[in-house]
Write a protein that holds these residues in place. Structure first.
Motif, short mmCIF file in Angstrom:
data_model
loop_
_atom_site.label_atom_id
_atom_site.label_comp_id
_atom_site.label_asym_id
_atom_site.label_seq_id
_atom_site.Cartn_x
_atom_site.Cartn_y
_atom_site.Cartn_z
N ALA A 69 -75.78 -28.40 -35.38
CA ALA A 69 -77.20 -28.17 -35.62
C ALA A 69 -78.01 -29.42 -35.30
N ARG A 70 -77.49 -30.60 -35.70
CA ARG A 70 -78.21 -31.83 -35.39
C ARG A 70 -78.26 -32.07 -33.89
N GLU A 71 -77.18 -31.78 -33.18
CA GLU A 71 -77.16 -31.96 -31.72
C GLU A 71 -78.16 -31.04 -31.06
N GLU A 72 -78.23 -29.78 -31.54
CA GLU A 72 -79.19 -28.84 -30.97
C GLU A 72 -80.62 -29.29 -31.24
N GLU A 73 -80.84 -29.79 -32.48
CA GLU A 73 -82.18 -30.28 -32.81
C GLU A 73 -82.55 -31.47 -31.96
N ALA A 74 -81.59 -32.37 -31.70
CA ALA A 74 -81.86 -33.55 -30.87
C ALA A 74 -82.18 -33.14 -29.45
N ALA A 75 -81.51 -32.09 -28.96
CA ALA A 75 -81.78 -31.64 -27.60
C ALA A 75 -83.22 -31.16 -27.47
N PHE A 76 -83.69 -30.42 -28.49
CA PHE A 76 -85.07 -29.96 -28.44
C PHE A 76 -86.06 -31.10 -28.63
N ALA A 77 -85.63 -32.21 -29.26
CA ALA A 77 -86.52 -33.34 -29.49
C ALA A 77 -86.79 -34.10 -28.21
N CYS A 78 -85.92 -34.02 -27.21
CA CYS A 78 -86.12 -34.73 -25.96
C CYS A 78 -87.21 -34.04 -25.15
N PRO A 79 -88.30 -34.74 -24.84
CA PRO A 79 -89.41 -34.07 -24.16
C PRO A 79 -89.22 -33.88 -22.66
N LEU A 80 -88.18 -34.49 -22.09
CA LEU A 80 -88.04 -34.47 -20.63
C LEU A 80 -86.80 -33.74 -20.15
N GLY A 81 -86.04 -33.11 -21.03
CA GLY A 81 -84.87 -32.38 -20.56
C GLY A 81 -84.00 -31.93 -21.70
N LEU A 82 -83.48 -30.71 -21.59
CA LEU A 82 -82.55 -30.20 -22.58
C LEU A 82 -81.12 -30.63 -22.27
N GLU A 83 -80.88 -31.12 -21.07
CA GLU A 83 -79.56 -31.60 -20.67
C GLU A 83 -79.65 -33.09 -20.37
N LEU A 84 -78.54 -33.78 -20.62
CA LEU A 84 -78.52 -35.23 -20.48
C LEU A 84 -78.82 -35.67 -19.05
N VAL A 85 -78.20 -35.02 -18.07
CA VAL A 85 -78.38 -35.42 -16.67
C VAL A 85 -79.84 -35.28 -16.25
N ALA A 86 -80.45 -34.16 -16.61
CA ALA A 86 -81.85 -33.94 -16.23
C ALA A 86 -82.76 -34.96 -16.89
N ALA A 87 -82.52 -35.25 -18.17
CA ALA A 87 -83.36 -36.21 -18.88
C ALA A 87 -83.23 -37.61 -18.29
N ALA B 2 -82.15 -38.46 -15.27
CA ALA B 2 -82.70 -38.47 -13.91
C ALA B 2 -84.22 -38.57 -13.94
N THR B 3 -84.86 -37.86 -14.85
CA THR B 3 -86.31 -37.91 -14.95
C THR B 3 -86.78 -39.30 -15.35
N ILE B 4 -86.13 -39.88 -16.36
CA ILE B 4 -86.52 -41.23 -16.80
C ILE B 4 -86.35 -42.24 -15.68
N CYS B 5 -85.26 -42.15 -14.94
CA CYS B 5 -85.02 -43.11 -13.85
C CYS B 5 -86.02 -42.94 -12.72
N ALA C 192 -97.18 -37.29 -12.58
CA ALA C 192 -96.98 -35.88 -12.23
C ALA C 192 -95.57 -35.42 -12.56
N VAL C 193 -94.59 -36.28 -12.33
CA VAL C 193 -93.19 -35.93 -12.65
C VAL C 193 -93.05 -35.68 -14.15
N VAL C 194 -93.66 -36.53 -14.97
CA VAL C 194 -93.58 -36.36 -16.42
C VAL C 194 -94.21 -35.03 -16.83
N LEU C 195 -95.37 -34.72 -16.29
CA LEU C 195 -96.05 -33.47 -16.64
C LEU C 195 -95.24 -32.24 -16.22
N VAL C 196 -94.69 -32.28 -15.02
CA VAL C 196 -93.91 -31.14 -14.53
C VAL C 196 -92.65 -30.95 -15.36
N ARG C 197 -91.95 -32.04 -15.63
CA ARG C 197 -90.72 -31.93 -16.41
C ARG C 197 -91.02 -31.46 -17.83
N ARG C 198 -92.11 -31.93 -18.41
CA ARG C 198 -92.45 -31.50 -19.75
C ARG C 198 -92.75 -30.00 -19.79
#
Length: 248
Positions: free
Chosen positions: A41-59, A61-64, A228-234
């Motif tokens: 449950a905590r892992e699922e909640e943390a995934a939703f807390a990330c504003p730029l991706g529900l998956e680690l790779v996507a998040a 990649a977006t930050i980089c 623009a990348v931040v807005l699209v990913r969000r």
């Protein structure tokens, strides 16, 4: 006989009575199951807390990508602004030093006072976008400004955006990356930033030699692309999060 009491008799077909060790094992299993469920449950909640991706790779990649674009565009100011104020605006060393000190004071003030207030009001994602847009607008307006006063006003706009964006990167890493993987992600982000600051000035320097206005406008456009990348990913994350929510 006492030792055999409550033990299964294979010939009688009677069930074995539970022992104390069985109760302990059952209790441990229940505790482990509850702990696993809580961790999930905590892992699922943390995934939703990330504003730029529900998956680690996507998040990551977006930050980089955002960091690369920001550092590539922002290097325009660090590389060429002092030269621009001297060669194009005709300012002397004392005037340039005074303006750079003033800009540093503005950035420091916003960093210590403004970031927390803006983040509480707008949220992390929109604070990040606001910072990037201020940097982008400031860079573009530096190149388009008709005189010294407008150039310095644009520079104030530029330095006002930096302390709104730069604190967001470590916060995003905390929200989007598990603790056991933050080290290598931070190293990757640092390598991406270094690459941007190595290659961008080489390319933008050629443009600066031909057209100073275009150099700063292009630098601003690169930073605007990061916003623009931040807005699209969000928007993509919000859509995916809504799809995962149970329907009433």
């Amino acid at each position: 006989r006492e030792r055999r009491r409550g033990v299964v008799d294979s010939r009688s077909g009677l069930s074995q009575a539970p022992t104390d060790s069985d109760d302990v094992g059952l209790g441990k299993s229940r505790v482990a199951a509850a702990a696993a469920e809580d961790a999930g449950a905590r892992e699922e909640e943390a995934a939703f807390a990330c504003p730029l991706g529900l998956e680690l790779v996507a998040a990551v990649a977006t930050i980089c990508v955002v960091s690369f674009l920001y550092n590539a565009g922002q290097s325009t100011f660090d590389s060429f602004f002092p030269m621009y104020t001297s060669q194009v605006l005709g300012l002397g060393p004392r005037e340039i030093g005074g303006w750079l000190t003033t800009l540093a004071a503005v950035s420091f003030t916003i960093s210590t006072v403004g970031f927390t207030r803006v983040q509480k009001k707008l949220g992390l994602t929109m604070t990040t976008v606001l910072g990037l847009m201020l940097v982008a607008a400031g860079l573009a307006l530096i190149g388009l400004a008709p005189d010294v006063r407008w150039t310095m006003a644009a520079a104030v706009l530029y330095v006002g955006g930096i302390p709104l964006f730069t604190p967001a990167v470590p916060i995003l890493l905390m929200q989007c990356v598990p603790a056991n993987k933050r080290g290598w992600v931070m190293g990757l982000d640092s390598a991406v930033n270094a690459a941007a600051r190595i290659f961008a000035p080489l390319l933008l320097g050629q443009l600066y030699a031909k057209n100073t206005t275009a150099c700063f406008v292009v630098g601003g456009g690169i930073v605007a692309a990061a916003a623009a990348v931040v807005l699209v990913r969000r928007a993509m994350v919000l859509r995916a999060t809504a799809a995962l929510q149970p329907k009433p």
